[in-house]
Design a protein around this motif. Sequence first.
Motif, PDB file in Angstrom:
ATOM      1  N   CYS A  55     -37.052 -19.033  27.323  1.00 23.56           N
ATOM      2  CA  CYS A  55     -36.855 -17.965  26.051  1.00 23.56           C
ATOM      3  C   CYS A  55     -37.224 -18.365  24.850  1.00 23.56           C
ATOM      4  N   ALA A  56     -38.548 -19.235  24.707  1.00 18.97           N
ATOM      5  CA  ALA A  56     -38.691 -20.030  23.666  1.00 18.97           C
ATOM      6  C   ALA A  56     -39.155 -19.112  22.365  1.00 18.97           C
ATOM      7  N   GLY A  57     -39.622 -17.805  22.511  1.00 18.40           N
ATOM      8  CA  GLY A  57     -40.018 -17.061  21.276  1.00 18.40           C
ATOM      9  C   GLY A  57     -41.199 -17.553  20.610  1.00 18.40           C
ATOM     10  N   LEU A  63     -38.989 -26.987  19.371  1.00 14.82           N
ATOM     11  CA  LEU A  63     -40.043 -27.621  18.702  1.00 14.82           C
ATOM     12  C   LEU A  63     -39.462 -28.645  17.604  1.00 14.82           C
ATOM     13  N   ALA A  64     -38.506 -27.929  16.951  1.00 14.29           N
ATOM     14  CA  ALA A  64     -37.625 -28.628  15.865  1.00 14.29           C
ATOM     15  C   ALA A  64     -36.833 -29.765  16.646  1.00 14.29           C
ATOM     16  N   ALA A  65     -36.229 -29.706  17.667  1.00 18.27           N
ATOM     17  CA  ALA A  65     -35.533 -30.575  18.423  1.00 18.27           C
ATOM     18  C   ALA A  65     -36.595 -31.568  18.879  1.00 18.27           C
ATOM     19  N   ALA A  66     -37.621 -31.335  19.481  1.00 19.69           N
ATOM     20  CA  ALA A  66     -38.690 -32.317  19.811  1.00 19.69           C
ATOM     21  C   ALA A  66     -39.175 -33.191  18.816  1.00 19.69           C
ATOM     22  N   ASP A  72     -41.222 -35.193  24.414  1.00 14.76           N
ATOM     23  CA  ASP A  72     -42.322 -34.118  24.783  1.00 14.76           C
ATOM     24  C   ASP A  72     -41.386 -32.683  24.982  1.00 14.76           C
ATOM     25  N   LEU A  73     -41.991 -31.700  25.194  1.00 13.04           N
ATOM     26  CA  LEU A  73     -41.568 -30.559  25.163  1.00 13.04           C
ATOM     27  C   LEU A  73     -42.436 -29.447  26.144  1.00 13.04           C
ATOM     28  N   VAL A  74     -41.572 -28.801  27.069  1.00 14.19           N
ATOM     29  CA  VAL A  74     -42.153 -27.741  27.891  1.00 14.19           C
ATOM     30  C   VAL A  74     -41.671 -26.449  27.358  1.00 14.19           C
ATOM     31  N   GLN A  75     -42.409 -25.450  27.022  1.00 15.29           N
ATOM     32  CA  GLN A  75     -41.797 -24.296  26.704  1.00 15.29           C
ATOM     33  C   GLN A  75     -42.081 -23.109  27.339  1.00 15.29           C
ATOM     34  N   VAL A  76     -41.151 -22.176  27.575  1.00 15.44           N
ATOM     35  CA  VAL A  76     -41.366 -20.957  28.604  1.00 15.44           C
ATOM     36  C   VAL A  76     -41.022 -19.778  27.826  1.00 15.44           C
ATOM     37  N   GLU A  77     -42.139 -18.940  27.783  1.00 17.09           N
ATOM     38  CA  GLU A  77     -41.922 -17.591  27.050  1.00 17.09           C
ATOM     39  C   GLU A  77     -42.737 -16.585  27.659  1.00 17.09           C
ATOM     40  N   ASN A  89     -47.562 -23.193  16.299  1.00 16.95           N
ATOM     41  CA  ASN A  89     -46.502 -23.830  15.601  1.00 16.95           C
ATOM     42  C   ASN A  89     -46.544 -25.353  16.094  1.00 16.95           C
ATOM     43  N   ALA A  90     -46.337 -25.669  17.281  1.00 16.02           N
ATOM     44  CA  ALA A  90     -46.550 -27.150  17.630  1.00 16.02           C
ATOM     45  C   ALA A  90     -47.794 -27.780  17.002  1.00 16.02           C
ATOM     46  N   ALA A  91     -48.877 -27.308  17.152  1.00 22.05           N
ATOM     47  CA  ALA A  91     -49.980 -27.824  16.577  1.00 22.05           C
ATOM     48  C   ALA A  91     -49.828 -27.975  15.043  1.00 22.05           C
ATOM     49  N   ALA A  92     -49.333 -27.304  14.347  1.00 21.46           N
ATOM     50  CA  ALA A  92     -49.059 -27.273  13.022  1.00 21.46           C
ATOM     51  C   ALA A  92     -48.224 -28.391  12.371  1.00 21.46           C
ATOM     52  N   ALA A  93     -47.264 -28.664  13.405  1.00 18.24           N
ATOM     53  CA  ALA A  93     -46.171 -29.569  13.219  1.00 18.24           C
ATOM     54  C   ALA A  93     -46.983 -31.005  13.539  1.00 18.24           C
ATOM     55  N   GLY A  94     -48.018 -31.148  14.133  1.00 18.41           N
ATOM     56  CA  GLY A  94     -48.532 -32.330  14.505  1.00 18.41           C
ATOM     57  C   GLY A  94     -47.883 -32.836  15.894  1.00 18.41           C
ATOM     58  N   HIS A  95     -47.375 -31.864  16.588  1.00 13.05           N
ATOM     59  CA  HIS A  95     -46.653 -32.309  17.790  1.00 13.05           C
ATOM     60  C   HIS A  95     -47.301 -31.599  19.247  1.00 13.05           C
ATOM     61  N   GLY A  96     -48.679 -30.895  18.796  1.00 18.42           N
ATOM     62  CA  GLY A  96     -49.151 -30.339  19.636  1.00 18.42           C
ATOM     63  C   GLY A  96     -49.480 -30.915  21.205  1.00 18.42           C
ATOM     64  N   ALA A  97     -49.915 -32.461  20.913  1.00 22.25           N
ATOM     65  CA  ALA A  97     -50.094 -32.970  22.123  1.00 22.25           C
ATOM     66  C   ALA A  97     -48.915 -33.492  22.954  1.00 22.25           C
TER      67      ALA A  97
END
Length: 219
Positions: A55-57, A63-66, A72-77, A89-97
């Motif tokens: 329920c990632a919204g 993302l903040a936790a990751a 790494d992070l798997v998000q389900v929404e 948001n993941a890409a903008a935070a530099g965490h997209g990969a």
Amino acid sequence: MTSTRSAEIRCQTFGPIQVHYDGRVLTPRPWTVLQSHWAAELAARSSPGPILELCAGAGQIGLAAAVLSGRDLVQVEADPVAAEYAWHNAAAAGHGAQVQVRSAPMQHALAAGERFPLVVADPPYLSTADIARWPEDPVTAIDGGADGLDLTRVCLRLADTHLTPAGVLLLQVAGEVQARAVVALLATPGGPALRHVETRQHDAERAVMLLARSTVSAR
């Protein structure tokens, strides 16, 4: 969600990240960054593996936790608009990969053999009778059914199935009253093999529960 909701992009600071979203998506609640920090603390001493967020919204809690933990992070929404923002948001935070976003109902988003040391979940937890209190929010993001626990039950079942043997679940609930209802669910015969470890309460209507496996499983 309805087409009358504003698609004007908004931006909000959320812990270490900036969150972009619009009126079709649930507005990030600043207090929920507490769940992100708690998740990062747990990740620092967890076994290897990605964090799973259900329920990632728009993705801000996981993302903040990751970002804080370097995981790494798997998000389900299920909602495609919110999932698109989670990607952005993941890409903008530099965490997209390091982030994988799955836009699907959570019951169908995970493979049978996937296991995670940490699951983070913020399911819709208002009872249907209560959603009128929040007219600006998308109904699907806040409506938890007649008792507010419909999606919480799904999160508990998925955590039971997909946690590693020593894994833990951080679950948002509607305060101490709903936390007690979750504990009662866990005590139901045949229910999820999870146990309550701790509840951190923000106020009377907002809390986060830490749940762990009640037995070591060979899953």
